[in-house]
Design a protein around this motif. Structure first.
Motif: not given
Length: 222
Positions: A102-118
């Motif tokens: 739900x974050x409104x300030x997402x920055x894509x960068x290599x190494x970013x890990x997260x859990x979410x729905x697909x």
């Protein structure tokens, strides 16, 4: 008697001549003196006049010098001194992997890990992805670095060509590439699914339903 009178007359005449000769030189001398005295007096007057004139002119010059009004000195305006402000750059903060969907300030960068729905969607709803890739014949993409990868729909925070490593999903572990966009897809505020996985048909996508998985960004863009 006549001789005596003649002698007397002659003596008188001589006396008169003598007197006249004596008188005339004095008159002439007196006359010359008077001329000289007159000339001298005139010279004196002229000299006095000159002296007076010079003194008057000198006094006038002095008065003019005394009456010279000095112009008021212009106040010098202070010069503006430009002070260059030193811009101190704030230290760069290390990017922290985001795990919130739900974050409104997402920055894509290599190494970013997260859990979410697909979620999933079918290739039969269109012919090309938003990036222009033809999906009428395949749901895979051949990447020169990661080989054959699945096609994903992602948010605008992930440029086209971004490679995502997916683990723990219903279809197993795989690499996916972001080539499409979706209305309810992304990690921004209000988005329900982080990614949407492309299937051959819409019915196959419905059978997949929704899967919670772990995601790792391994490349941003191509």
């Amino acid at each position: 008697m006549k001789k005596i009178l003649s002698i007397i007359n002659l003596g008188l005449a001589m006396a008169m001549i003598l007197m006249i000769s004596l008188v005339h030189p004095e008159e002439s001398i007196t006359s010359v003196d008077s001329k000289i005295s007159f000339v001298n007096s005139k010279m004196i007057l002229v000299e006095d006049t000159v002296n007076v004139t010079e003194s008057v002119s000198n006094e006038e010059e002095k008065e003019e010098e005394d009456t010279v009004v000095e112009e008021p000195k212009k106040e010098s305006t202070p010069k503006k001194v430009e002070v260059k402000e030193e811009v101190v750059e704030a230290p760069k903060q290390e990017e922290v992997p985001l795990t919130s969907n739900n974050s409104s300030t997402i920055t894509a960068f290599v190494g970013d890990k997260f859990t979410a729905q697909m979620s999933g969607y079918g290739a039969d709803i269109g012919t090309h992805t938003a990036s222009g890739f033809d999906i009428t014949q395949t749901i895979y993409y051949s990447d020169p670095t990661y080989g054959t990868v699945r096609i994903l729909s992602g948010g605008k925070e992930y440029p086209y060509g971004t490679i995502v490593k997916v683990t723990g999903s219903r279809v197993g572990d795989f690499y996916g590439i972001v080539l499409d966009r979706g209305g309810n897809i992304g990690r921004g505020e209000g988005k329900k699914f982080a990614f949407d996985l492309l299937f051959a048909t819409s019915s196959e996508a419905l059978s997949f339903e929704v899967s919670t998985a772990q995601f790792e960004i391994v490349r941003v863009g191509y």
